[in-house]
Design a protein around this motif. Sequence first.
Motif, PDB file in Angstrom:
ATOM      1  N   GLY A   1      -3.863  11.095   1.064  1.00 29.83           N
ATOM      2  CA  GLY A   1      -2.614  10.542   0.586  1.00 29.83           C
ATOM      3  C   GLY A   1      -2.384  12.614  -0.200  1.00 29.83           C
ATOM      4  N   GLU A   2      -1.108  12.297   0.044  1.00 28.06           N
ATOM      5  CA  GLU A   2      -0.676  13.286  -0.848  1.00 28.06           C
ATOM      6  C   GLU A   2       0.320  12.838  -1.622  1.00 28.06           C
ATOM      7  OE1 GLU A   2       0.501  11.846   3.946  1.00 28.06           O
ATOM      8  OE2 GLU A   2      -1.273  13.500   2.568  1.00 28.06           O
ATOM      9  N   THR A   3       0.445  12.365  -2.512  1.00 28.29           N
ATOM     10  CA  THR A   3       1.189  11.849  -3.104  1.00 28.29           C
ATOM     11  C   THR A   3       2.282  13.167  -4.083  1.00 28.29           C
ATOM     12  OG1 THR A   3       0.100  11.725  -5.288  1.00 28.29           O
ATOM     13  CG2 THR A   3       0.506   9.631  -3.715  1.00 28.29           C
TER      14      THR A   3
ATOM     15  N   ASN B   1       1.056  -0.655  -0.325  1.00 28.05           N
ATOM     16  CA  ASN B   1       0.012  -0.154  -0.301  1.00 28.05           C
ATOM     17  C   ASN B   1       0.673   0.915   0.018  1.00 28.05           C
ATOM     18  OD1 ASN B   1      -2.803  -0.804   0.742  1.00 28.05           O
ATOM     19  ND2 ASN B   1      -1.860  -2.141   1.783  1.00 28.05           N
ATOM     20  N   TRP B   2       0.162   2.039  -0.479  1.00 34.41           N
ATOM     21  CA  TRP B   2       1.490   3.479  -0.791  1.00 34.41           C
ATOM     22  C   TRP B   2       1.899   3.714   1.097  1.00 34.41           C
ATOM     23  CZ3 TRP B   2       3.246   6.241  -3.863  1.00 34.41           C
ATOM     24  CH2 TRP B   2       3.887   6.983  -4.299  1.00 34.41           C
ATOM     25  N   MET B   3       0.907   3.413   2.026  1.00 36.70           N
ATOM     26  CA  MET B   3       0.489   4.300   3.469  1.00 36.70           C
ATOM     27  C   MET B   3       2.517   3.348   3.254  1.00 36.70           C
ATOM     28  SD  MET B   3      -1.093   1.622   6.117  1.00 36.70           S
ATOM     29  CE  MET B   3      -2.239   2.179   5.070  1.00 36.70           C
TER      30      MET B   3
ATOM     31  N   GLN C   1       5.507   5.401   2.568  1.00 40.87           N
ATOM     32  CA  GLN C   1       4.782   6.519   3.456  1.00 40.87           C
ATOM     33  C   GLN C   1       6.521   6.208   4.967  1.00 40.87           C
ATOM     34  OE1 GLN C   1       1.121   8.008   3.241  1.00 40.87           O
ATOM     35  NE2 GLN C   1       1.741   9.359   2.676  1.00 40.87           N
TER      36      GLN C   1
ATOM     37  N   TYR D   1       5.215   8.637   7.767  1.00 45.13           N
ATOM     38  CA  TYR D   1       3.655   8.464   6.805  1.00 45.13           C
ATOM     39  C   TYR D   1       3.249   9.561   8.379  1.00 45.13           C
ATOM     40  CZ  TYR D   1      -0.570   6.278   7.584  1.00 45.13           C
ATOM     41  OH  TYR D   1      -1.928   5.222   8.223  1.00 45.13           O
TER      42      TYR D   1
ATOM     43  N   SER E   1      -6.000  11.778  -4.144  1.00 43.28           N
ATOM     44  CA  SER E   1      -4.941  11.138  -3.010  1.00 43.28           C
ATOM     45  C   SER E   1      -3.601  12.013  -3.348  1.00 43.28           C
ATOM     46  CB  SER E   1      -5.171   9.961  -3.738  1.00 43.28           C
ATOM     47  OG  SER E   1      -4.585   9.932  -5.361  1.00 43.28           O
TER      48      SER E   1
END
Length: 348
Positions: A257-259, A58-60, A63, A69, A234
Amino acid sequence: TKRSSNKPYKGRQLQGSKMKAIVVEQPGGIEALELREVDDPQPDPGEVLINIAYSACNWMDTQKRRGVYPDKSITYPHILGSEVAGYIAALGAGVENFKVGDKVAAIIRNGGYAEKCVAHSTTTMKLPEDMDLKLGACFQIVGLTGYHLLFSAHRLEPGDTILVHAIGGAVGLIVTQIAGEAGARVIGTVSSHGKGDTALALGADRIIVRSEEDFVQAALEFTEGSGVDLVIDSLGGDTGFRSHEALRHYGRLINIGETEDWPREQGLRDKLYERSTSFAGFETMAAIPGSARWQAGVDFIVPRVTDGRIQLPIAGTYSLEEVRQMHSNLETRAVSGKLVLSSGLDKA
C-alpha cells in the motif's frame, strides 16, 4: 478517470427486483459515496448470488473511491466492497458445491456495499455454522493476505524478524499472530501512542512510534545491528524507501500500500544493491482462486479464526447510511481493527 456506461456492479441484472447499494458515480471524497436503489444482480454460470449480511471495509475501497487504485479495468459508476458474508440466494449454471441457504463468505471484485452481490464459486467459501457473520466478512482478504505474505511472497522461518509498518491495522494484526505462531519475532511502527496496544496484546515484540523514534535505528538496535528479514510496508513514500536501510543482507521489502505516497523510486536501485535486498509488490489474488496454493491459505486461516487462535478485532459496525463515516474513520486511522458495513439483512 475512465467512465463507463456499465452498471455499477459485476453480474447481469434481474430486472424488476431492486436492492439498496452504495454507488460511486465518479471518484472523489467521501461525498462520492451515495446510497441508491439499483437493480438486483443475477449470477452468471459458475457464480452464486449472495444475500449480504456484512461487508468489510478495506483500504483498497478508499483508493477505488478516490480513483487511485492500481487497476485500470475499474470503471464508474461503481459499487465498492470486495469481501462479504451472508447466505446463498441463488446458483448460476454449473455450480454444484453450494446450495441455496448456505452460510458463506466471498471475495469479489466489487459490489459488496449492497444488499446482494454475485461472487464466483471459486472465491466463495462455506462458513462454520458457529462463526459470526461479521467475522466471516472480515477475515478473508486480511487473513489470506497475511498467509501469502509470509508463506508465498516470502518463506518465513522460525527466528525471522519482521518489521510491519502500521502494525495496528488489520493486516498488521493478522501478520503479528501468524508470524508469532511460526516462531518469528514481530516489531511494528505506528503513527502515535496507543495504536500499537492491540498488536502488543496479540504478541508483537516491539512497537515503534514513528513520530518519536527513528524506526530504522530502532529496528537495527532490536536486531543487534543485523537488520530485519522482512519489511511489510503499507505506507510507501520516504518511509518505504528508508525501510531498505532496516533490512539485513538479502532481506526483502514487500509493498502492500501507499498511504503516505507512491513508493519512492529515485535512488531505489542503489538502495537495493547496498545489501543485495529485494523489493516486491503484492496482490492476494495472485495466489489464484481455486488453486492448491489458494486452498492452502483457506485451510490455514479458517480453522484458526473459527477457534480463536487468530483474533481479528472488529472496531466498528456501520449501516449503509453511515458509510461515509466508516470511510472517514478508516482514512484518518482513528481505529485499530476492521470496520464492517451492515446491510441490515441478518438472515437468508
